[in-house]
Write a protein that holds these residues in place. Structure first.
Motif, PDB file in Angstrom:
ATOM      1  N   SER A  10       0.819  -1.209   0.000  1.00 25.63           N
ATOM      2  CA  SER A  10       0.000   0.000   0.000  1.00 25.63           C
ATOM      3  C   SER A  10       0.855   1.261   0.000  1.00 25.63           C
ATOM      4  CB  SER A  10      -0.922  -0.006   1.220  1.00 25.63           C
ATOM      5  OG  SER A  10      -1.864   1.037   1.133  1.00 25.63           O
ATOM      6  N   THR A  11       0.506   2.210  -0.867  1.00 27.38           N
ATOM      7  CA  THR A  11       1.189   3.508  -0.943  1.00 27.38           C
ATOM      8  C   THR A  11       0.128   4.596  -1.012  1.00 27.38           C
ATOM      9  OG1 THR A  11       1.245   3.591  -3.363  1.00 27.38           O
ATOM     10  CG2 THR A  11       3.071   2.434  -2.250  1.00 27.38           C
ATOM     11  N   PRO A  12       0.511   5.848  -0.756  1.00 27.91           N
ATOM     12  CA  PRO A  12      -0.473   6.931  -0.884  1.00 27.91           C
ATOM     13  C   PRO A  12      -1.066   7.025  -2.289  1.00 27.91           C
ATOM     14  CG  PRO A  12       1.449   7.675   0.348  1.00 27.91           C
ATOM     15  CD  PRO A  12       1.802   6.326  -0.192  1.00 27.91           C
ATOM     16  N   ASP A  13      -0.261   6.725  -3.309  1.00 25.84           N
ATOM     17  CA  ASP A  13      -0.750   6.802  -4.683  1.00 25.84           C
ATOM     18  C   ASP A  13      -1.588   5.586  -5.082  1.00 25.84           C
ATOM     19  OD1 ASP A  13       0.488   9.235  -5.072  1.00 25.84           O
ATOM     20  OD2 ASP A  13       2.354   8.309  -5.783  1.00 25.84           O
ATOM     21  N   HIS A  14      -1.325   4.460  -4.433  1.00 22.60           N
ATOM     22  CA  HIS A  14      -2.073   3.238  -4.745  1.00 22.60           C
ATOM     23  C   HIS A  14      -2.347   2.474  -3.453  1.00 22.60           C
ATOM     24  CE1 HIS A  14      -2.482  -0.644  -7.372  1.00 22.60           C
ATOM     25  NE2 HIS A  14      -3.589  -0.326  -6.727  1.00 22.60           N
ATOM     26  N   PRO A  15      -3.356   2.902  -2.706  1.00 21.89           N
ATOM     27  CA  PRO A  15      -3.694   2.193  -1.466  1.00 21.89           C
ATOM     28  C   PRO A  15      -4.214   0.790  -1.766  1.00 21.89           C
ATOM     29  CG  PRO A  15      -5.355   3.843  -1.982  1.00 21.89           C
ATOM     30  CD  PRO A  15      -4.227   4.058  -2.944  1.00 21.89           C
ATOM     31  N   ARG A  16      -3.885  -0.154  -0.907  1.00 19.84           N
ATOM     32  CA  ARG A  16      -4.353  -1.527  -1.052  1.00 19.84           C
ATOM     33  C   ARG A  16      -5.274  -1.869   0.125  1.00 19.84           C
ATOM     34  NH1 ARG A  16      -1.151  -3.974  -5.075  1.00 19.84           N
ATOM     35  NH2 ARG A  16       0.087  -2.294  -5.991  1.00 19.84           N
ATOM     36  N   TYR A  17      -6.099  -2.884  -0.084  1.00 21.14           N
ATOM     37  CA  TYR A  17      -7.101  -3.239   0.903  1.00 21.14           C
ATOM     38  C   TYR A  17      -7.127  -4.752   1.121  1.00 21.14           C
ATOM     39  CZ  TYR A  17      -8.569   1.461  -0.344  1.00 21.14           C
ATOM     40  OH  TYR A  17      -8.578   2.807  -0.606  1.00 21.14           O
ATOM     41  N   ALA A  18      -7.675  -5.139   2.263  1.00 21.34           N
ATOM     42  CA  ALA A  18      -7.860  -6.553   2.588  1.00 21.34           C
ATOM     43  C   ALA A  18      -9.329  -6.785   2.887  1.00 21.34           C
ATOM     44  CB  ALA A  18      -7.003  -6.943   3.786  1.00 21.34           C
ATOM     45  N   PHE A  19      -9.921  -7.731   2.180  1.00 22.26           N
ATOM     46  CA  PHE A  19     -11.330  -8.063   2.380  1.00 22.26           C
ATOM     47  C   PHE A  19     -11.444  -9.280   3.299  1.00 22.26           C
ATOM     48  CE2 PHE A  19     -13.156  -6.315  -1.906  1.00 22.26           C
ATOM     49  CZ  PHE A  19     -12.769  -5.037  -1.530  1.00 22.26           C
ATOM     50  N   GLY A  20     -12.288  -9.176   4.309  1.00 18.81           N
ATOM     51  CA  GLY A  20     -12.510 -10.301   5.213  1.00 18.81           C
ATOM     52  C   GLY A  20     -13.649 -11.163   4.722  1.00 18.81           C
ATOM     53  N   THR A  21     -13.315 -12.288   4.115  1.00 19.46           N
ATOM     54  CA  THR A  21     -14.333 -13.122   3.492  1.00 19.46           C
ATOM     55  C   THR A  21     -15.064 -13.969   4.526  1.00 19.46           C
ATOM     56  OG1 THR A  21     -14.726 -14.860   1.847  1.00 19.46           O
ATOM     57  CG2 THR A  21     -12.584 -14.863   2.919  1.00 19.46           C
ATOM     58  N   MET A  22     -16.396 -13.999   4.403  1.00 19.13           N
ATOM     59  CA  MET A  22     -17.261 -14.763   5.310  1.00 19.13           C
ATOM     60  C   MET A  22     -18.159 -15.653   4.463  1.00 19.13           C
ATOM     61  SD  MET A  22     -18.217 -11.587   7.872  1.00 19.13           S
ATOM     62  CE  MET A  22     -19.153 -12.578   9.035  1.00 19.13           C
ATOM     63  N   GLY A  23     -17.806 -16.939   4.352  1.00 19.32           N
ATOM     64  CA  GLY A  23     -18.563 -17.880   3.542  1.00 19.32           C
ATOM     65  C   GLY A  23     -19.844 -18.315   4.219  1.00 19.32           C
ATOM     66  N   PRO A  24     -20.714 -19.029   3.488  1.00 19.54           N
ATOM     67  CA  PRO A  24     -22.057 -19.353   3.992  1.00 19.54           C
ATOM     68  C   PRO A  24     -22.107 -20.481   5.009  1.00 19.54           C
ATOM     69  CG  PRO A  24     -21.740 -20.334   1.841  1.00 19.54           C
ATOM     70  CD  PRO A  24     -20.514 -19.504   2.114  1.00 19.54           C
ATOM     71  N   GLY A  25     -21.010 -21.194   5.183  1.00 20.80           N
ATOM     72  CA  GLY A  25     -21.052 -22.354   6.070  1.00 20.80           C
ATOM     73  C   GLY A  25     -21.711 -23.539   5.392  1.00 20.80           C
ATOM     74  N   THR A  26     -22.109 -24.509   6.176  1.00 20.56           N
ATOM     75  CA  THR A  26     -22.644 -25.760   5.619  1.00 20.56           C
ATOM     76  C   THR A  26     -24.076 -26.042   6.041  1.00 20.56           C
ATOM     77  OG1 THR A  26     -21.654 -26.943   7.486  1.00 20.56           O
ATOM     78  CG2 THR A  26     -20.360 -26.822   5.453  1.00 20.56           C
ATOM     79  N   LYS A  27     -24.718 -25.083   6.718  1.00 21.35           N
ATOM     80  CA  LYS A  27     -26.091 -25.292   7.186  1.00 21.35           C
ATOM     81  C   LYS A  27     -26.941 -24.084   6.802  1.00 21.35           C
ATOM     82  CE  LYS A  27     -24.680 -28.190  11.085  1.00 21.35           C
ATOM     83  NZ  LYS A  27     -24.726 -28.383  12.559  1.00 21.35           N
ATOM     84  N   LEU A  28     -28.107 -24.368   6.212  1.00 20.21           N
ATOM     85  CA  LEU A  28     -28.978 -23.305   5.730  1.00 20.21           C
ATOM     86  C   LEU A  28     -30.232 -23.204   6.602  1.00 20.21           C
ATOM     87  CD1 LEU A  28     -28.737 -23.984   1.890  1.00 20.21           C
ATOM     88  CD2 LEU A  28     -27.345 -22.451   3.290  1.00 20.21           C
ATOM     89  N   PRO A  29     -30.535 -22.001   7.077  1.00 19.63           N
ATOM     90  CA  PRO A  29     -31.689 -21.854   7.975  1.00 19.63           C
ATOM     91  C   PRO A  29     -33.031 -22.115   7.305  1.00 19.63           C
ATOM     92  CG  PRO A  29     -30.788 -19.702   7.379  1.00 19.63           C
ATOM     93  CD  PRO A  29     -29.814 -20.731   6.887  1.00 19.63           C
ATOM     94  N   SER A  30     -33.150 -21.780   6.014  1.00 15.88           N
ATOM     95  CA  SER A  30     -34.429 -21.988   5.336  1.00 15.88           C
ATOM     96  C   SER A  30     -34.776 -23.469   5.200  1.00 15.88           C
ATOM     97  CB  SER A  30     -34.403 -21.343   3.945  1.00 15.88           C
ATOM     98  OG  SER A  30     -34.374 -19.931   4.054  1.00 15.88           O
ATOM     99  N   LEU A  31     -33.764 -24.317   5.311  1.00 13.65           N
ATOM    100  CA  LEU A  31     -33.992 -25.768   5.256  1.00 13.65           C
ATOM    101  C   LEU A  31     -34.044 -26.384   6.647  1.00 13.65           C
ATOM    102  CD1 LEU A  31     -31.717 -26.775   2.228  1.00 13.65           C
ATOM    103  CD2 LEU A  31     -34.157 -26.203   2.254  1.00 13.65           C
ATOM    104  N   GLY A  32     -33.992 -25.539   7.669  1.00 14.18           N
ATOM    105  CA  GLY A  32     -34.095 -26.039   9.032  1.00 14.18           C
ATOM    106  C   GLY A  32     -32.823 -26.635   9.592  1.00 14.18           C
ATOM    107  N   HIS A  33     -31.692 -26.396   8.915  1.00 11.61           N
ATOM    108  CA  HIS A  33     -30.428 -26.961   9.392  1.00 11.61           C
ATOM    109  C   HIS A  33     -29.921 -26.281  10.662  1.00 11.61           C
ATOM    110  CE1 HIS A  33     -29.468 -28.028   4.915  1.00 11.61           C
ATOM    111  NE2 HIS A  33     -30.304 -28.878   5.460  1.00 11.61           N
ATOM    112  N   ILE A  34     -30.248 -25.000  10.816  1.00 17.11           N
ATOM    113  CA  ILE A  34     -29.677 -24.189  11.888  1.00 17.11           C
ATOM    114  C   ILE A  34     -30.618 -23.028  12.173  1.00 17.11           C
ATOM    115  CG2 ILE A  34     -28.358 -22.718  10.300  1.00 17.11           C
ATOM    116  CD1 ILE A  34     -26.066 -22.772  12.381  1.00 17.11           C
ATOM    117  N   SER A  35     -30.564 -22.505  13.385  1.00 19.04           N
ATOM    118  CA  SER A  35     -31.468 -21.412  13.738  1.00 19.04           C
ATOM    119  C   SER A  35     -30.872 -20.058  13.364  1.00 19.04           C
ATOM    120  CB  SER A  35     -31.759 -21.437  15.238  1.00 19.04           C
ATOM    121  OG  SER A  35     -30.608 -21.033  15.978  1.00 19.04           O
TER     122      SER A  35
END
Length: 358
Positions: A70-95
């Motif tokens: 990262s520099t003042p002319d070209h700032p860089r960023y880090a994205f914190g990725t949050m995946g969906p996991g393995t259980k879906l609430p609409s299917l009743g897997h998790i609350s």
């Protein structure tokens, strides 16, 4: 074994090498190794109680590489990725409550580690998406820090999310939420299968748009799954997304490589895409809002019923035209947005810029 997020503890140097390879070709942002660092997935490795710690480490590891580039002319960023996991609430897997609590812990760890953006991605279930966003909001309250949030859904080759929601439904659901800063699509398919979904999102979203395709659809070659999209093909599609559709973030998911981003950056450059006027004009006052909402709802009810494959729906589909149902639903959604003041009054256009990220 089998837990990539543990590399933040066992071998961070490997991750730093990967991050470096992407930052070196000029990308603005790279994802942390935290996709599965939520209690549901980590429980499979007896690591659920270390959720916050592993996410904090994930943010710190990628942060060290980000800061080197990262520099003042070209700032860089880090994205914190949050995946969906393995259980879906609409299917009743998790609350709902379990998902909110788990995503809260994950988001707090990422924020404490110095991440720049929370990226709720590869969403297959809109109820799961909203639970994660609620967890992010709870994390902001707990830490006293608010950072940008990306909400990105996955559209399968069937043309919908795993549970049947299409991109219009996803946009209508997510756009009114104050916590969502950027809306996008990622994973599942290559860029060519995303074209119409990306076009719809870019034309109708009042928030910046994120598009992160895979490197095509995997093919089995000599007994191994391979992604065959070339850097030139990747760059061509991203050029279309930015210059024709006006998308804001050029991204990539499974199978994408530094060479692909290098080609995309060379093709797109760093200029902002053309401004695209929002097709729905803003409503100017409260009285007009009520009239527009009433008229849009009446128009929807007036659409004749028609049968499709034994089912009944409203709408009139014409070659080369959008589904009338989708247009009316969009009008209703926009009226609602104005009524709760989530859209700046009188602002029907937005300055669009793109951000190549890996």
């Amino acid at each position: 074994d089998g837990c990539p997020e543990w590399l933040n503890v066992s071998n961070p140097a490997v991750l730093e090498t990967i991050y470096t390879s992407f930052y070196e070709v000029g990308v603005d942002a790279v994802d942390s190794c935290s996709f599965g660092a939520n209690p549901v997935v980590l429980a499979e490795f007896d690591l659920a109680d270390r959720t916050r710690e592993l996410n904090r480490l994930a943010a710190e590891v990628i942060g060290r590489v980000r800061d080197r580039f990262s520099t003042p002319d070209h700032p860089r960023y880090a994205f914190g990725t949050m995946g969906p996991g393995t259980k879906l609430p609409s299917l009743g897997h998790i609350s709902w409550d379990e998902l909110v609590a788990g995503s809260r812990e994950q988001a707090i760890g990422l924020i404490e580690g110095g991440i720049d953006v929370l990226k709720v991605e590869t969403c297959q279930d809109l109820l799961q998406t909203k639970a994660y966003l609620a967890g992010c909001e709870a994390a902001f309250e707990a830490t006293g820090k608010r950072i940008p949030v990306i909400a990105s859904v996955t559209i399968e080759t069937t043309g919908t999310m795993l549970l049947g929601s299409d991109i219009a439904c996803a946009l209508t659901t997510l756009e009114p939420l104050d916590i969502v800063d950027i809306i996008g699509i990622n994973c599942a398919t290559g860029p060519d299968q995303m074209i119409e979904h990306a076009r719809y999102l870019a034309e109708h979203s009042r928030r910046p748009v994120f598009i992160g395709p895979n490197a095509g659809l995997p093919e089995v070659i000599d007994g191994q799954a391979c992604y065959t999209l070339t850097p030139e093909q990747f760059a061509k599609h991203q050029h279309t997304f930015v210059n024709e559709f006006g998308t804001n973030i050029v991204a990539g998911c499974c199978g994408t490589t530094p060479a692909m981003f290098k080609a995309a950056i060379e093709s797109i450059g760093r200029r902002a895409p053309e401004e695209i006027e929002n097709p729905v004009a803003p409503v100017e006052d409260v009285a007009d809002e009520r009239i527009a909402y009433r008229d849009a709802l009446a128009a929807f009810r007036a659409i004749p019923l028609r049968r499709i494959d034994g089912g009944v729906t409203r709408g009139a589909v014409m070659p080369g035209a959008r589904d009338v149902t989708g247009l009316v639903a969009r009008e209703i959604a926009v009226c609602l947005l104005h009524r709760v003041r989530l859209v700046p009054r009188g602002d029907s256009t937005g300055s669009r810029s793109h951000l190549p990220c890996a």
